[in-house]
Enzyme design. Sequence first.
Site, mmCIF file in Angstrom:
data_model
loop_
_atom_site.group_PDB
_atom_site.id
_atom_site.type_symbol
_atom_site.label_atom_id
_atom_site.label_comp_id
_atom_site.label_asym_id
_atom_site.label_seq_id
_atom_site.Cartn_x
_atom_site.Cartn_y
_atom_site.Cartn_z
ATOM 1 N N PHE A 245 0.812 -1.221 0.000
ATOM 2 C CA PHE A 245 0.000 0.000 0.000
ATOM 3 C C PHE A 245 0.845 1.272 0.000
ATOM 4 O O PHE A 245 0.381 2.322 0.419
ATOM 5 C CB PHE A 245 -0.983 0.002 1.185
ATOM 6 C CG PHE A 245 -1.606 -1.333 1.463
ATOM 7 C CD1 PHE A 245 -2.435 -1.922 0.517
ATOM 8 C CD2 PHE A 245 -1.348 -2.025 2.630
ATOM 9 C CE1 PHE A 245 -2.995 -3.169 0.738
ATOM 10 C CE2 PHE A 245 -1.900 -3.275 2.860
ATOM 11 C CZ PHE A 245 -2.730 -3.854 1.921
ATOM 12 N N GLY A 471 -0.206 -8.595 -4.283
ATOM 13 C CA GLY A 471 -1.481 -9.231 -3.967
ATOM 14 C C GLY A 471 -2.554 -8.713 -4.909
ATOM 15 O O GLY A 471 -3.726 -9.045 -4.790
ATOM 16 N N THR A 472 -2.127 -7.913 -5.876
ATOM 17 C CA THR A 472 -3.055 -7.211 -6.758
ATOM 18 C C THR A 472 -3.478 -8.038 -7.956
ATOM 19 O O THR A 472 -4.506 -7.774 -8.562
ATOM 20 C CB THR A 472 -2.358 -5.947 -7.277
ATOM 21 O OG1 THR A 472 -1.016 -6.322 -7.658
ATOM 22 C CG2 THR A 472 -2.258 -4.893 -6.202
ATOM 23 N N PRO A 629 -11.579 -8.696 -15.287
ATOM 24 C CA PRO A 629 -12.666 -8.153 -14.454
ATOM 25 C C PRO A 629 -12.675 -8.724 -13.031
ATOM 26 O O PRO A 629 -13.127 -8.069 -12.108
ATOM 27 C CB PRO A 629 -13.936 -8.559 -15.199
ATOM 28 C CG PRO A 629 -13.504 -8.882 -16.583
ATOM 29 C CD PRO A 629 -12.072 -9.317 -16.512
ATOM 30 N N GLN A 635 -9.704 -5.493 -6.557
ATOM 31 C CA GLN A 635 -8.988 -4.273 -6.195
ATOM 32 C C GLN A 635 -9.955 -3.151 -5.829
ATOM 33 O O GLN A 635 -9.755 -2.432 -4.863
ATOM 34 C CB GLN A 635 -8.104 -3.812 -7.370
ATOM 35 C CG GLN A 635 -6.847 -4.636 -7.523
ATOM 36 C CD GLN A 635 -5.997 -4.586 -6.268
ATOM 37 O OE1 GLN A 635 -5.534 -3.525 -5.874
ATOM 38 N NE2 GLN A 635 -5.818 -5.706 -5.626
ATOM 39 N N LYS A 698 -5.831 1.917 -17.793
ATOM 40 C CA LYS A 698 -5.706 2.871 -16.695
ATOM 41 C C LYS A 698 -5.687 2.040 -15.403
ATOM 42 O O LYS A 698 -6.537 1.180 -15.226
ATOM 43 C CB LYS A 698 -6.907 3.818 -16.657
ATOM 44 C CG LYS A 698 -7.065 4.724 -17.885
ATOM 45 C CD LYS A 698 -8.354 5.549 -17.740
ATOM 46 C CE LYS A 698 -8.464 6.618 -18.814
ATOM 47 N NZ LYS A 698 -9.732 7.406 -18.643
ATOM 48 N N GLU A 702 -5.674 1.824 -6.960
ATOM 49 C CA GLU A 702 -5.911 2.831 -5.928
ATOM 50 C C GLU A 702 -7.243 3.567 -6.088
ATOM 51 O O GLU A 702 -7.688 4.262 -5.187
ATOM 52 C CB GLU A 702 -4.731 3.819 -5.913
ATOM 53 C CG GLU A 702 -3.474 3.115 -5.412
ATOM 54 C CD GLU A 702 -2.188 3.863 -5.677
ATOM 55 O OE1 GLU A 702 -1.708 4.530 -4.762
ATOM 56 O OE2 GLU A 702 -1.652 3.765 -6.792
HETATM 57 MO MO1 MOS Z 1 1.000 3.271 -3.934
HETATM 58 S S1 MOS Z 1 0.544 4.289 -2.214
HETATM 59 O O1 MOS Z 1 1.177 4.559 -5.032
HETATM 60 O O2 MOS Z 1 2.528 2.624 -3.513
#
Ligand code: MOS
Length: 736
Positions: A245, A471-472, A629, A635, A698, A702
Amino acid sequence: MSAAAPAPKANMGEPVPRYDARLKVTGMARYPSDVPVSNPAYAFLVTSAIAKGRIRRMDLSDAQAVPGVLTILTQDNTAELKPLAFGGGGGGAATSIQGLGPEISHDGQIVAVVVADTFEAAREAAYTIDIAYEPQEPSATFASAGVTEEDASKASERAKHLPQAGDADAAIAAAEVVLDAEYGTPTQHHNPIELFTTTCVWDDDRLTVYEPSQFVYGQKNNVAKKLGIGPDKVRVISQFVGGAFGSKAQLTPRTALIALVAKRLNRPVKLVATRDQGFTIATYRAETHHRIRLGAGRDGKIVGFSHEGWEVTSRPDPYAVAGVEDSARLYDFGTVTTHVTLLHADRNTPGFMRSPPVVPYIYALESAMDELAVKLDMDPVELRRRNDSMKDATGKEWSSRSLMRCYDQAAAAFGWSRRTPQPGSMREDDWLIGWGCATAVYPSHVGAAAARVRLLPSGQARVQIAAHDLGTGAYTVIAQMAARELGLPFEAVEVELGDSDLPPAPVAGGSNTTASACSAVMKVCAAIRAKLDMPAPVTGQNFDLKAAFEHANLGSIEEYAEFLPEGTKPEAISNLYAGKPTLGGGSHGKKLMYALGAEFVEVRVHARTREIRVPRILGAFAAGHIMNPRTARSQLMGGMIWGISSALHEATDIDRRNARYVNDNLADYLVPVNADVQELEVILVSEEDREVNPAGIKGIGELGNVGTAAAVANAVYHATGIRIRELPIRLEKLLV
Ligand code: MOS
């Protein structure tokens, strides 16, 4: 939560399950501290008990007498580590506070490292070290005596050219309706479940570092600088990351200390810092304050926007979030003025934390938009519509902008038309029901990257790129891209990531990984296709790979390619190899490139106890081509859940007298559990944008986290008529 996976739509890839799903669920995914090394010694950190002052004396005699203790690093034996300038961007030094004393710059600063044969011995010894301090009165945060203010535009490269357009003060002064309000967000810590770990192994003069990292090339180059050795002597391996994060994007002081002591002992050394140490040895999201002024006509057209931000940082480092860069672009405000002030306090240096520039700044803006809608007696969705535009106040155009399509789809699915605007008007028995909405926005970043792909006549492929999977789902989408571009089944592609011996990818920050890595993989695959005279792949095409290899007289093909986003200088690649990524996109190019979304929330506030519940949250998001998807939805869900956390639960409390974090553990640091998250729905809005990057992607890592806090706050206002302008909104704030 609704469980059905969405049906594939136009401009959506296949919702294949995760590449690493089996490894993850069977515990076979090897996180850096799980990697077995031979005969390791164990390190335990000793951290400062004061926030400001000096170490007068450190008595190590009891510690050295603990059986199994091998050595102790202190200020007296670590002078050979070179100071590294504060990085600011992705991959550099997370803090310039790197020494073990004698000066103390924040509570919890590392002051010694005990190394022993066992973790238990190292820990026991660490607690027997007797330190005499000369403490001084620390400055903790806003309104503490002794903090110093600094104009962010003078101190931080990021904040040098904040957006300004026309005379916003005059426009606001002359406006028919004016909103002038202040907002605040608290300190937050990432608290990834995987702790901050470092394992260092030397083989002669070559160092291997196993550490969870968002940027192995940054780690490699910067730890080499700290140690005064060549970067070619360092390899950093981080194949799985258990949450980051933003907290694992830069080099923190622990890495070079563990490398140094491993060299000295000629033995692998392993550090797993404790949960509470994680609050002070890494970065965090510092508290922010905002003043927003909006001027509008009675018709809802905004004519002027002023956004002033105040942010806390450490004494030496000008870390700036400066999210006015993005808040000022979100609507066509007519005129804009922005300013950011940094407050230097006796704290560890803050850093990126999920959606860093936008999360606090868009919370403030999207709360203010709701307040303006109330003043105008206008539906808040309608207010956004009247100020929706393909250009911002500076005249910059958007490459694509699907904000109102997101609002319309989300509003329809949520049932927004059934809302009655009067606060408290949607009561059900003892529960006051509130519906609120807000915009999500995140800059679409892309950076230079390199990749290598090998293809065999059997149709097996291997992709190598030092990208990072936090983990993404990076393994998954990279495999999908190679499979698509080479016309192979997903299962035929093997992916290697997270190793600085592989071709470099940018820091896994700013949600750029999918766009950057997939663009590089596309380029390599095109080179392979050219060698085999293979047509651009079409789903279901029949291509005789074996025959093509025979015809080309090749037994296998391995290609390497470098991807440079449009407008990027060629040295971006050599910079990347040197640990300095360049990320373009967002507001920094010719056009504005952002992913957008609309989030709708239902809250229920108990009329007497003021208990706050979120029974329903729904977001619709448009982010160009969606590779998968299923992983995208995860995410966005996770982002929205974090938004609920920011709105209602999460805050690091600071003891102002001692400038110390109080709730530095997962028992007292509140985050939502499943019972706090009920119905959650993600709508993926189809969007095509060929300008953002060749892959049309894109980032969405986040996006979902942005706007949620404002949507919850706006819903709480709608339920109760009480506007809370300081997060988190806890029930005591509603007991009025
Ligand atoms: Mo993420 S907070 O841009 O590593």
